[in-house]
Design a protein around this motif. Structure first.
Motif, PDB file in Angstrom:
ATOM      1  N   THR A 110      -1.174  15.769   0.025  1.00  0.00           N
ATOM      2  CA  THR A 110      -2.256  15.139  -1.174  1.00  0.00           C
ATOM      3  C   THR A 110      -2.149  15.402  -2.790  1.00  0.00           C
ATOM      4  O   THR A 110      -2.102  14.590  -3.793  1.00  0.00           O
ATOM      5  CB  THR A 110      -3.403  16.315  -0.983  1.00  0.00           C
ATOM      6  OG1 THR A 110      -4.125  16.583   0.283  1.00  0.00           O
ATOM      7  CG2 THR A 110      -4.923  15.922  -1.593  1.00  0.00           C
ATOM      8  N   ILE A 111      -1.443  15.687  -3.289  1.00  0.00           N
ATOM      9  CA  ILE A 111      -0.369  16.169  -3.951  1.00  0.00           C
ATOM     10  C   ILE A 111       0.167  14.701  -4.698  1.00  0.00           C
ATOM     11  O   ILE A 111       0.269  14.508  -5.907  1.00  0.00           O
ATOM     12  CB  ILE A 111       0.786  17.164  -4.721  1.00  0.00           C
ATOM     13  CG1 ILE A 111      -0.703  18.417  -4.208  1.00  0.00           C
ATOM     14  CG2 ILE A 111       0.841  17.327  -5.953  1.00  0.00           C
ATOM     15  CD1 ILE A 111      -0.395  19.584  -4.876  1.00  0.00           C
ATOM     16  N   LEU A 112       1.415  14.561  -3.349  1.00  0.00           N
ATOM     17  CA  LEU A 112       2.523  13.223  -4.097  1.00  0.00           C
ATOM     18  C   LEU A 112       1.715  12.059  -4.243  1.00  0.00           C
ATOM     19  O   LEU A 112       2.002  11.361  -4.749  1.00  0.00           O
ATOM     20  CB  LEU A 112       3.220  13.136  -2.978  1.00  0.00           C
ATOM     21  CG  LEU A 112       3.995  14.590  -2.992  1.00  0.00           C
ATOM     22  CD1 LEU A 112       4.700  14.456  -1.789  1.00  0.00           C
ATOM     23  CD2 LEU A 112       5.228  14.593  -3.786  1.00  0.00           C
ATOM     24  N   LYS A 113       0.314  11.928  -3.302  1.00  0.00           N
ATOM     25  CA  LYS A 113      -0.599  10.681  -2.710  1.00  0.00           C
ATOM     26  C   LYS A 113      -0.301  10.701  -5.150  1.00  0.00           C
ATOM     27  O   LYS A 113      -0.895   9.962  -5.416  1.00  0.00           O
ATOM     28  CB  LYS A 113      -1.430  10.793  -2.652  1.00  0.00           C
ATOM     29  CG  LYS A 113      -2.540   9.661  -2.535  1.00  0.00           C
ATOM     30  CD  LYS A 113      -2.161   8.730  -2.113  1.00  0.00           C
ATOM     31  CE  LYS A 113      -3.041   7.182  -2.072  1.00  0.00           C
ATOM     32  NZ  LYS A 113      -3.401   6.515  -3.092  1.00  0.00           N
ATOM     33  N   LYS A 114      -1.323  11.695  -5.375  1.00  0.00           N
ATOM     34  CA  LYS A 114      -2.041  11.984  -6.780  1.00  0.00           C
ATOM     35  C   LYS A 114      -1.307  11.213  -8.058  1.00  0.00           C
ATOM     36  O   LYS A 114      -1.737  10.689  -8.648  1.00  0.00           O
ATOM     37  CB  LYS A 114      -3.037  12.769  -6.812  1.00  0.00           C
ATOM     38  CG  LYS A 114      -4.099  12.875  -6.373  1.00  0.00           C
ATOM     39  CD  LYS A 114      -5.479  14.104  -6.051  1.00  0.00           C
ATOM     40  CE  LYS A 114      -6.342  14.338  -5.038  1.00  0.00           C
ATOM     41  NZ  LYS A 114      -6.777  15.634  -5.121  1.00  0.00           N
ATOM     42  N   ASP A 115       0.128  12.046  -7.256  1.00  0.00           N
ATOM     43  CA  ASP A 115       0.830  12.795  -8.998  1.00  0.00           C
ATOM     44  C   ASP A 115       2.507  11.401  -8.239  1.00  0.00           C
ATOM     45  O   ASP A 115       2.773  11.877  -8.455  1.00  0.00           O
ATOM     46  CB  ASP A 115       1.411  13.420  -8.444  1.00  0.00           C
ATOM     47  CG  ASP A 115       1.993  14.383 -10.241  1.00  0.00           C
ATOM     48  OD1 ASP A 115       2.246  13.412 -11.160  1.00  0.00           O
ATOM     49  OD2 ASP A 115       2.054  15.531 -10.435  1.00  0.00           O
ATOM     50  N   ILE A 116       1.547  10.035  -9.202  1.00  0.00           N
ATOM     51  CA  ILE A 116       3.206   9.301  -8.625  1.00  0.00           C
ATOM     52  C   ILE A 116       4.308   9.556  -9.899  1.00  0.00           C
ATOM     53  O   ILE A 116       5.274   9.307  -9.599  1.00  0.00           O
ATOM     54  CB  ILE A 116       2.915   7.926 -10.155  1.00  0.00           C
ATOM     55  CG1 ILE A 116       3.936   7.108  -9.527  1.00  0.00           C
ATOM     56  CG2 ILE A 116       2.740   7.896 -11.910  1.00  0.00           C
ATOM     57  CD1 ILE A 116       3.764   6.133  -9.515  1.00  0.00           C
ATOM     58  N   ILE A 137      13.157   8.976  -2.562  1.00  0.00           N
ATOM     59  CA  ILE A 137      12.225   8.711  -2.739  1.00  0.00           C
ATOM     60  C   ILE A 137      11.810  10.730  -2.404  1.00  0.00           C
ATOM     61  O   ILE A 137      12.729  11.458  -2.119  1.00  0.00           O
ATOM     62  CB  ILE A 137      11.337   8.192  -1.372  1.00  0.00           C
ATOM     63  CG1 ILE A 137      12.018   8.851  -0.051  1.00  0.00           C
ATOM     64  CG2 ILE A 137      11.256   6.924  -1.835  1.00  0.00           C
ATOM     65  CD1 ILE A 137      11.513   8.161   1.354  1.00  0.00           C
ATOM     66  N   PRO A 138      10.665  11.183  -2.854  1.00  0.00           N
ATOM     67  CA  PRO A 138      10.921  12.343  -2.200  1.00  0.00           C
ATOM     68  C   PRO A 138      10.658  12.809  -0.898  1.00  0.00           C
ATOM     69  O   PRO A 138      10.092  11.529   0.050  1.00  0.00           O
ATOM     70  CB  PRO A 138       8.973  12.851  -2.981  1.00  0.00           C
ATOM     71  CG  PRO A 138       8.283  11.645  -3.491  1.00  0.00           C
ATOM     72  CD  PRO A 138       9.148  10.084  -3.339  1.00  0.00           C
ATOM     73  N   ASN A 186       7.219   5.471   0.110  1.00  0.00           N
ATOM     74  CA  ASN A 186       6.205   5.734  -1.108  1.00  0.00           C
ATOM     75  C   ASN A 186       6.771   7.456  -1.053  1.00  0.00           C
ATOM     76  O   ASN A 186       7.219   8.269  -2.428  1.00  0.00           O
ATOM     77  CB  ASN A 186       5.306   6.290  -1.859  1.00  0.00           C
ATOM     78  CG  ASN A 186       5.128   4.366  -1.800  1.00  0.00           C
ATOM     79  OD1 ASN A 186       4.083   3.620  -1.003  1.00  0.00           O
ATOM     80  ND2 ASN A 186       5.030   3.688  -2.649  1.00  0.00           N
ATOM     81  N   ALA A 187       6.601   7.817   0.392  1.00  0.00           N
ATOM     82  CA  ALA A 187       6.721   9.945   0.109  1.00  0.00           C
ATOM     83  C   ALA A 187       7.615   9.629   1.701  1.00  0.00           C
ATOM     84  O   ALA A 187       7.171   8.878   2.564  1.00  0.00           O
ATOM     85  CB  ALA A 187       5.888  10.699   0.509  1.00  0.00           C
ATOM     86  N   ALA A 188       8.598  10.612   2.475  1.00  0.00           N
ATOM     87  CA  ALA A 188       9.034  11.044   3.620  1.00  0.00           C
ATOM     88  C   ALA A 188       8.635  12.419   3.545  1.00  0.00           C
ATOM     89  O   ALA A 188       8.776  13.551   3.157  1.00  0.00           O
ATOM     90  CB  ALA A 188      10.508  10.466   3.555  1.00  0.00           C
ATOM     91  N   THR A 193       0.836  -1.345   0.177  1.00  0.00           N
ATOM     92  CA  THR A 193      -0.422   0.279  -0.301  1.00  0.00           C
ATOM     93  C   THR A 193       1.132   1.317  -0.207  1.00  0.00           C
ATOM     94  O   THR A 193       1.877   1.426   0.307  1.00  0.00           O
ATOM     95  CB  THR A 193      -0.734  -0.037   1.076  1.00  0.00           C
ATOM     96  OG1 THR A 193      -1.561  -0.919   1.437  1.00  0.00           O
ATOM     97  CG2 THR A 193      -1.955   0.782   1.481  1.00  0.00           C
ATOM     98  N   TYR A 194       0.631   2.612  -0.729  1.00  0.00           N
ATOM     99  CA  TYR A 194       0.898   3.395  -0.795  1.00  0.00           C
ATOM    100  C   TYR A 194       1.533   4.077   1.181  1.00  0.00           C
ATOM    101  O   TYR A 194      -0.005   3.809   1.163  1.00  0.00           O
ATOM    102  CB  TYR A 194       0.310   4.973  -1.134  1.00  0.00           C
ATOM    103  CG  TYR A 194       0.669   5.994  -1.224  1.00  0.00           C
ATOM    104  CD1 TYR A 194       1.896   7.084  -1.859  1.00  0.00           C
ATOM    105  CD2 TYR A 194       0.452   7.187   0.025  1.00  0.00           C
ATOM    106  CE1 TYR A 194       2.270   8.219  -1.837  1.00  0.00           C
ATOM    107  CE2 TYR A 194       0.720   8.060  -0.552  1.00  0.00           C
ATOM    108  CZ  TYR A 194       2.066   8.814  -0.823  1.00  0.00           C
ATOM    109  OH  TYR A 194       2.376   9.836  -0.553  1.00  0.00           O
ATOM    110  N   THR A 195       2.402   4.326   1.212  1.00  0.00           N
ATOM    111  CA  THR A 195       2.963   4.251   2.359  1.00  0.00           C
ATOM    112  C   THR A 195       4.180   6.135   2.642  1.00  0.00           C
ATOM    113  O   THR A 195       4.871   5.952   2.188  1.00  0.00           O
ATOM    114  CB  THR A 195       3.397   3.473   2.814  1.00  0.00           C
ATOM    115  OG1 THR A 195       2.578   1.624   3.417  1.00  0.00           O
ATOM    116  CG2 THR A 195       4.136   3.691   4.713  1.00  0.00           C
ATOM    117  N   VAL A 196       3.247   6.277   4.291  1.00  0.00           N
ATOM    118  CA  VAL A 196       4.256   7.963   4.159  1.00  0.00           C
ATOM    119  C   VAL A 196       4.534   7.954   5.135  1.00  0.00           C
ATOM    120  O   VAL A 196       4.414   6.652   6.064  1.00  0.00           O
ATOM    121  CB  VAL A 196       3.254   9.086   4.060  1.00  0.00           C
ATOM    122  CG1 VAL A 196       3.666  10.262   4.903  1.00  0.00           C
ATOM    123  CG2 VAL A 196       2.855   9.567   2.939  1.00  0.00           C
ATOM    124  N   VAL A 197       5.948   7.680   5.631  1.00  0.00           N
ATOM    125  CA  VAL A 197       7.051   7.112   6.496  1.00  0.00           C
ATOM    126  C   VAL A 197       7.594   9.347   6.630  1.00  0.00           C
ATOM    127  O   VAL A 197       7.890   9.355   6.363  1.00  0.00           O
ATOM    128  CB  VAL A 197       8.818   6.837   6.639  1.00  0.00           C
ATOM    129  CG1 VAL A 197       9.162   6.830   7.289  1.00  0.00           C
ATOM    130  CG2 VAL A 197       7.894   5.075   5.631  1.00  0.00           C
TER     131      VAL A 197
END
Length: 414
Positions: free
Chosen positions: A374-380, A336-337, A313-315, A227-231
């Motif tokens: 929100t932008i990072l989740k949508k824009d791979i 990662i971003p 997927n993003a930090a 699953t898409y995950t933010v750390v």
């Protein structure tokens, strides 16, 4: 000026000794220093010694690749590592490559004379900063080769002011400066210090090696469940407020969060957990549960964060909204971003660089946080672009450790 400094340093230590009765960190600061000379008693007069000083944990990470190389090149030398701050010492006091890990004594003449006599280093390595006048004077008197590594200087510092002559003279006690950028070199050159090389930051060498290790953590894999995950790493209360607001109000169903707080005090962890409305579990509760059912995982131990970033997927890197930004190079190496808070990153060259080239972005409040994630989740495509910038930046900047080793090998016989 020397006389005034020595009076002030004694007054400061007296005040700290009084205040430590009411502050846990200061208590560690004071009590830990009571053990310093006992620990150094294990150093014999005929031992050859390298001494490395790091203010805290971040500076230790800059010293670590150098220590590892020294241990290979000079196996018969002993390694002494000192810390100024409890936050560094308490985490790395059992570092396996060091023969002695202890606190740096407070900068009184008596302390530093005793310290240098016991350690009698062939080489003193000071990381990034920590310019203690009495200590530097004693190193000069003992003819110790003294180098600064991963140094960074700014024109706002006292050394470069018209009234900073007293502090400026202590920079002349260094044998050589290895600095992070051209600006630092130019500032030192302007005050007639020519023994300078722009080597970069040794942390690039450290984090680049992370990719070569096994970064698998079964618990994280089970929780993430593809699953898409933010750390969010090394977060403070100010950071947590932004993260929790996003989780509670904007996060999507197919979005998970791993939060690794800077402070893992049990009461602080519970406070964070209770503020989250989504299903949350602590890392210490990982056994005998279906981790994939949870939306938020809180890491309530230390030592895993670098590996955990490999699952992001993003930090989000914490500290910028509080006291100061934590390590952004660890997530960068995984491509990662990176997002971080506040405007307190001017002292961190890597932060300035990554913002400038587009691999990192900053936020100032909960609204900023929600918008960017929100932008990072949508824009791979944006995530991939930022991630590639960050990974390339790491690879482009490796090599500082070898430059420093080359100097040491020329000046310190095996």
């Amino acid at each position: 000026m020397n006389f005034l400094y020595n009076i002030l340093i004694h007054v400061a230590y007296f005040i700290i000794q009084c205040l430590n009765l009411f502050n846990k960190k200061l208590k560690l600061f004071v009590n830990g220093r009571k053990e310093t000379f006992k620990k150094l008693a294990s150093i014999n007069s005929n031992d050859r010694v390298f001494w490395i000083h790091a203010a805290s944990l971040g500076e230790f990470e800059q010293a670590r690749p150098i220590i590892e190389k020294l241990k290979i090149k000079y196996p018969n030398h002993k390694i002494v590592v000192t810390f100024f701050s409890p936050s560094g010492y308490e985490i790395r006091k059992n570092y396996h490559l060091a023969d002695v890990v202890c606190y740096l004594p407070f900068d009184t003449k008596r302390n530093v004379k005793r310290f240098i006599k016991l350690v009698h280093p062939d080489l003193a390595i000071i990381v990034k900063y920590e310019f203690w006048p009495n200590l530097l004077n004693e190193l000069k008197k003992s003819n110790t080769t003294t180098i600064l590594v991963s140094g960074i200087f700014r024109k706002e510092q006292l050394f470069f002011k018209s009234y900073g002559q007293w502090m400026r003279k202590f920079l002349h006690t260094f044998s050589f400066f290895f600095v992070q950028n051209e600006i630092s070199k130019e500032l030192l050159n302007d005050i007639n210090l020519k023994n300078v090389d722009v080597s970069g930051d040794t942390r690039f060498d450290r984090v680049s090696e992370i990719l070569n290790q096994d970064n698998t953590i079964e618990t994280i894999e089970l929780f993430k469940n593809n699953t898409y995950t933010v750390v969010a790493g090394s977060t403070w209360k100010e950071d947590d407020e932004c993260i929790v607001n996003y989780i509670n109000n904007q996060a999507k169903k197919d979005e998970k969060f791993i939060i690794a707080p800077h402070n893992i005090d049990k009461s602080k962890i519970e406070e964070l957990r209770n503020s989250i409305l989504e299903k949350t579990i602590l890392y210490s509760e990982r056994n005998n549960v279906n981790l994939s059912e949870y939306k938020v995982l809180i890491i309530d131990n230390i030592g895993l964060l670098a590996k955990i970033y490999s699952y992001a997927n993003a930090a989000y890197v914490g500290g910028g909204l509080a006291t100061g930004l934590h390590n952004i190079l660890e997530p960068a190496t995984f491509g990662i971003p990176i997002i971080f808070g506040g405007n307190k990153h001017q002292k961190f060259q890597e932060a300035l660089d990554l913002i400038a080239i587009g691999g990192a972005k900053t936020i100032l409040n909960t609204s900023d946080f929600s918008n960017i994630f929100t932008i990072l989740k949508k824009d791979i495509n944006l995530r991939v672009k930022m991630g590639n910038i960050n990974q390339n930046y790491i690879q482009h900047n490796v090599g500082a450790t070898q430059k420093i080793l080359n100097y040491i090998e020329k000046n310190i016989p095996s």
